[in-house]
Design a protein around this motif. Structure first.
Motif, mmCIF file in Angstrom:
data_model
loop_
_atom_site.group_PDB
_atom_site.id
_atom_site.type_symbol
_atom_site.label_atom_id
_atom_site.label_comp_id
_atom_site.label_asym_id
_atom_site.label_seq_id
_atom_site.Cartn_x
_atom_site.Cartn_y
_atom_site.Cartn_z
ATOM 1 N N LEU A 1 19.510 29.549 4.347
ATOM 2 C CA LEU A 1 19.547 28.303 4.972
ATOM 3 C C LEU A 1 20.077 28.580 6.429
ATOM 4 C CD1 LEU A 1 19.786 25.647 2.206
ATOM 5 C CD2 LEU A 1 17.617 26.802 3.037
ATOM 6 N N VAL A 2 19.597 28.081 7.431
ATOM 7 C CA VAL A 2 20.014 28.061 8.605
ATOM 8 C C VAL A 2 20.186 26.738 9.325
ATOM 9 C CG1 VAL A 2 20.089 29.002 11.040
ATOM 10 C CG2 VAL A 2 19.536 30.598 8.952
ATOM 11 N N TYR A 3 21.355 26.063 9.555
ATOM 12 C CA TYR A 3 21.303 24.682 10.203
ATOM 13 C C TYR A 3 22.318 24.855 11.313
ATOM 14 C CZ TYR A 3 19.548 23.198 5.522
ATOM 15 O OH TYR A 3 18.874 22.863 4.521
ATOM 16 N N PRO A 4 21.882 23.989 12.357
ATOM 17 C CA PRO A 4 22.811 23.803 13.578
ATOM 18 C C PRO A 4 24.040 23.153 13.101
ATOM 19 C CG PRO A 4 20.503 22.707 14.058
ATOM 20 C CD PRO A 4 20.534 23.154 12.403
ATOM 21 N N ILE A 5 25.366 23.610 13.708
ATOM 22 C CA ILE A 5 26.537 22.967 13.291
ATOM 23 C C ILE A 5 26.626 21.616 13.370
ATOM 24 C CG2 ILE A 5 28.869 23.051 14.118
ATOM 25 C CD1 ILE A 5 28.970 25.968 13.988
ATOM 26 N N ALA A 6 25.913 20.812 14.211
ATOM 27 C CA ALA A 6 26.119 19.654 14.411
ATOM 28 C C ALA A 6 25.304 18.804 13.176
ATOM 29 C CB ALA A 6 25.543 19.018 15.802
ATOM 30 N N GLN A 7 24.417 19.139 12.741
ATOM 31 C CA GLN A 7 23.728 18.511 11.719
ATOM 32 C C GLN A 7 24.484 19.020 10.340
ATOM 33 O OE1 GLN A 7 20.770 16.616 11.048
ATOM 34 N NE2 GLN A 7 21.912 16.524 9.172
ATOM 35 N N GLY B 1 25.435 19.501 -3.444
ATOM 36 C CA GLY B 1 24.891 19.927 -2.053
ATOM 37 C C GLY B 1 24.782 21.572 -2.047
ATOM 38 N N PRO B 2 24.349 22.198 -0.788
ATOM 39 C CA PRO B 2 24.418 23.403 -0.624
ATOM 40 C C PRO B 2 25.682 24.126 -0.583
ATOM 41 C CG PRO B 2 24.162 22.310 1.634
ATOM 42 C CD PRO B 2 24.313 21.231 0.529
ATOM 43 N N THR B 3 25.864 25.421 -0.679
ATOM 44 C CA THR B 3 26.764 26.183 -0.660
ATOM 45 C C THR B 3 26.863 26.890 0.891
ATOM 46 O OG1 THR B 3 26.806 26.587 -2.733
ATOM 47 C CG2 THR B 3 28.416 28.258 -1.636
ATOM 48 N N GLU B 4 27.890 26.473 1.545
ATOM 49 C CA GLU B 4 28.268 27.510 2.981
ATOM 50 C C GLU B 4 28.486 28.926 2.641
ATOM 51 O OE1 GLU B 4 30.820 27.335 7.044
ATOM 52 O OE2 GLU B 4 30.622 25.710 5.746
ATOM 53 N N ARG B 5 27.645 29.947 3.350
ATOM 54 C CA ARG B 5 28.040 31.314 2.946
ATOM 55 C C ARG B 5 28.495 31.756 4.262
ATOM 56 N NH1 ARG B 5 27.452 32.608 -2.224
ATOM 57 N NH2 ARG B 5 26.090 31.324 -3.262
ATOM 58 N N GLY B 6 28.632 31.426 5.196
ATOM 59 C CA GLY B 6 29.112 31.680 6.539
ATOM 60 C C GLY B 6 28.669 30.995 7.931
ATOM 61 N N ARG B 7 29.243 31.072 8.971
ATOM 62 C CA ARG B 7 28.746 30.700 10.468
ATOM 63 C C ARG B 7 29.157 31.240 11.473
ATOM 64 N NH1 ARG B 7 31.771 24.926 10.802
ATOM 65 N NH2 ARG B 7 31.085 24.744 8.693
ATOM 66 N N ASN B 8 28.785 30.869 12.479
ATOM 67 C CA ASN B 8 29.055 31.404 13.927
ATOM 68 C C ASN B 8 29.289 30.117 14.812
ATOM 69 O OD1 ASN B 8 26.530 30.577 14.675
ATOM 70 N ND2 ASN B 8 25.577 32.427 14.596
ATOM 71 N N ALA B 9 29.194 30.171 16.187
ATOM 72 C CA ALA B 9 29.223 29.117 16.959
ATOM 73 C C ALA B 9 28.184 28.133 17.211
ATOM 74 C CB ALA B 9 29.460 29.853 18.526
ATOM 75 N N ASN B 10 26.927 28.569 16.654
ATOM 76 C CA ASN B 10 25.889 27.702 16.787
ATOM 77 C C ASN B 10 25.250 26.976 15.287
ATOM 78 O OD1 ASN B 10 25.584 27.888 19.404
ATOM 79 N ND2 ASN B 10 24.939 29.978 19.213
ATOM 80 N N TYR B 11 25.665 27.908 14.435
ATOM 81 C CA TYR B 11 24.890 27.678 13.227
ATOM 82 C C TYR B 11 25.770 28.046 11.750
ATOM 83 C CZ TYR B 11 20.682 28.588 15.651
ATOM 84 O OH TYR B 11 19.411 28.408 16.895
ATOM 85 N N GLU C 1 23.326 37.515 -5.502
ATOM 86 C CA GLU C 1 24.211 36.732 -5.325
ATOM 87 C C GLU C 1 25.425 37.507 -4.616
ATOM 88 O OE1 GLU C 1 27.035 33.572 -5.399
ATOM 89 O OE2 GLU C 1 25.009 33.392 -5.874
ATOM 90 N N ALA C 2 25.578 38.752 -5.042
ATOM 91 C CA ALA C 2 26.642 39.839 -4.667
ATOM 92 C C ALA C 2 26.126 40.129 -3.159
ATOM 93 C CB ALA C 2 26.630 41.086 -5.227
ATOM 94 N N THR C 3 24.846 40.070 -2.423
ATOM 95 C CA THR C 3 24.698 40.377 -1.317
ATOM 96 C C THR C 3 24.843 39.192 -0.430
ATOM 97 O OG1 THR C 3 23.018 42.055 -2.077
ATOM 98 C CG2 THR C 3 22.491 41.086 0.177
ATOM 99 N N ILE C 4 24.443 38.143 -1.073
ATOM 100 C CA ILE C 4 24.772 36.842 -0.123
ATOM 101 C C ILE C 4 26.426 36.777 0.185
ATOM 102 C CG2 ILE C 4 24.783 34.402 -0.222
ATOM 103 C CD1 ILE C 4 22.012 34.664 -1.534
ATOM 104 N N LYS C 5 27.099 37.274 -0.672
ATOM 105 C CA LYS C 5 28.645 37.413 -0.415
ATOM 106 C C LYS C 5 28.860 38.131 0.697
ATOM 107 C CE LYS C 5 29.827 35.508 -4.818
ATOM 108 N NZ LYS C 5 30.400 35.983 -6.125
ATOM 109 N N THR C 6 27.993 39.048 1.375
ATOM 110 C CA THR C 6 28.319 40.016 2.337
ATOM 111 C C THR C 6 28.013 39.355 3.594
ATOM 112 O OG1 THR C 6 26.362 41.027 2.440
ATOM 113 C CG2 THR C 6 27.996 42.071 0.938
ATOM 114 N N LEU C 7 27.554 38.175 3.617
ATOM 115 C CA LEU C 7 27.038 37.544 4.961
ATOM 116 C C LEU C 7 28.107 37.321 5.658
ATOM 117 C CD1 LEU C 7 24.368 34.668 5.235
ATOM 118 C CD2 LEU C 7 26.484 34.436 6.466
ATOM 119 N N LYS C 8 27.881 37.938 7.043
ATOM 120 C CA LYS C 8 28.883 37.425 8.001
ATOM 121 C C LYS C 8 27.990 36.921 9.468
ATOM 122 C CE LYS C 8 31.753 41.133 6.909
ATOM 123 N NZ LYS C 8 31.809 40.997 5.324
ATOM 124 N N GLY C 9 28.520 35.585 9.976
ATOM 125 C CA GLY C 9 28.101 35.334 11.158
ATOM 126 C C GLY C 9 28.694 35.902 12.375
#
Length: 162
Positions: free
Chosen positions: A98-104, A123-133, A153-161
């Motif tokens: 799921l990709v959400y704007p940071i403000a939301q 609620g949802p589980t945050e997996r990573g972020r960057n300056a926008n999302y 599940e293991a793959t999602i843990k490698t997510l990097k913004g």
């Protein structure tokens, strides 16, 4: 100019325009196969990089040939990677990001995810972020226990913004 020549010119122009749009509007997602630079060892993993939203994942080599969909959802997008062996008869677990704007996201966070669009009691589980999302997974996204859910599940843990 004859009708035939006019037809040929129009077809040629349409081909040129189609090629231009394909080259400039193609998917900005990329994959890089990671392995031995000398090619003497087997490939170990695939780096999925989404330049549109600014995140990456490391996939096992079994995912080579995966498919990606990018679907709008309420307040954001869902980027889904589908395993190449997925079939209707034997569905592999998808990788849904799921990709959400940071403000939301900050609005939901401030209100303990009240108003977040789900029927789940969590609620949802945050997996990573960057300056926008913010990149997240939905509550109970893996409760189907489809083939490969542990790997997902293991793959999602490698997510990097980025």
């Amino acid at each position: 100019m004859t009708k035939r020549n006019t037809f040929v010119v129009i077809v040629f122009a349409l081909v040129v325009i189609s090629v231009y749009f394909f080259m400039n509007w193609r998917d900005k997602n990329t994959s890089v196969v990671i392995g031995d630079p000398n090619g003497t060892q087997a490939t170990t993993s695939i780096m999925y990089r989404n330049d549109s939203y600014g995140f990456s994942l490391t996939l096992s080599k079994d995912w080579l040939g995966y498919k990606v969909t990018d679907v709008p959802i309420q307040y954001g997008k869902t980027v889904t990677l589908r395993h190449p062996l997925w079939t209707q008869a034997n569905p592999y677990m998808d990788i849904p990001i799921l990709v959400y704007p940071i403000a939301q996201w900050q609005i939901w966070e401030k209100n303990n995810f009240e108003g977040y669009p789900t029927a789940a009691p969590i609620g949802p589980t945050e997996r990573g972020r960057n300056a926008n999302y913010v990149f997240a997974t939905a509550p109970r996204y893996n409760f189907s226990f489809a083939t490969g859910w542990e790997e997902v599940e293991a793959t999602i843990k490698t997510l990097k913004g980025f």
